[in-house]
Design an enzyme around this catalytic site. Sequence first.
Site, PDB file in Angstrom:
ATOM      1  CB  VAL A 197     108.224 124.908  97.723  1.00 26.27           C
ATOM      2  CG1 VAL A 197     108.645 123.629  98.437  1.00 26.27           C
ATOM      3  CG2 VAL A 197     109.140 125.129  96.504  1.00 26.27           C
ATOM      4  CB  CYS A 198     104.970 126.820 101.694  1.00 24.96           C
ATOM      5  SG  CYS A 198     106.636 126.916 102.257  1.00 24.96           S
ATOM      6  CG  ASP A 199     100.907 128.173  97.810  1.00 19.44           C
ATOM      7  OD1 ASP A 199     100.944 128.219  99.413  1.00 19.44           O
ATOM      8  OD2 ASP A 199     100.666 128.700  97.190  1.00 19.44           O
TER       9      ASP A 199
END
Length: 160
Positions: free
Chosen positions: A52-54
């Site tokens: 998700v952060c990527d």
Amino acid sequence: MNPEGEYYMSLNIGDKIPNFSLVNYDRETLQSDDFLGKKTMFVFIPFPFSSVCDGEICQLRDNMDAFKSAETDTVMITVAARPTNEAWANHYNITFPILADFWPHGEVSKEFGCFHDGAGISLRYTYITDENNVITEIIKSDEIGVERDFGAYKEKFNIS
């Protein structure tokens, strides 16, 4: 913190951001006053190198021209250590700052009100500020594993 002892009260639109001093992935120390005189997005994330952060960091990177056209700087803040942030920035060719809120752990995230005590992470909050470091907009996800709605960025910055 809320009654369950897990969340801090978020700053609100109209609040001035707290004073802070954090280290960027390139070892440069940046302070809140360094952002006076320019609009800035302070993007808090929980886990570098997570799917998700990527996805979120790549969306921000890929739309940097729109943010620059709106004369808005981007700054990411995470409780991960500086070397992790450096590896993450290098892996995804990130040129904007990724600041380490590592020690004291999550202190700046707590001051912004976007820290989850139980998980020990920053929550997915973006605080957009004016030239005086006053919050003009907040974009957030209420779920740790769910990205912020990029449509909110598109609307704010007229991204097609």
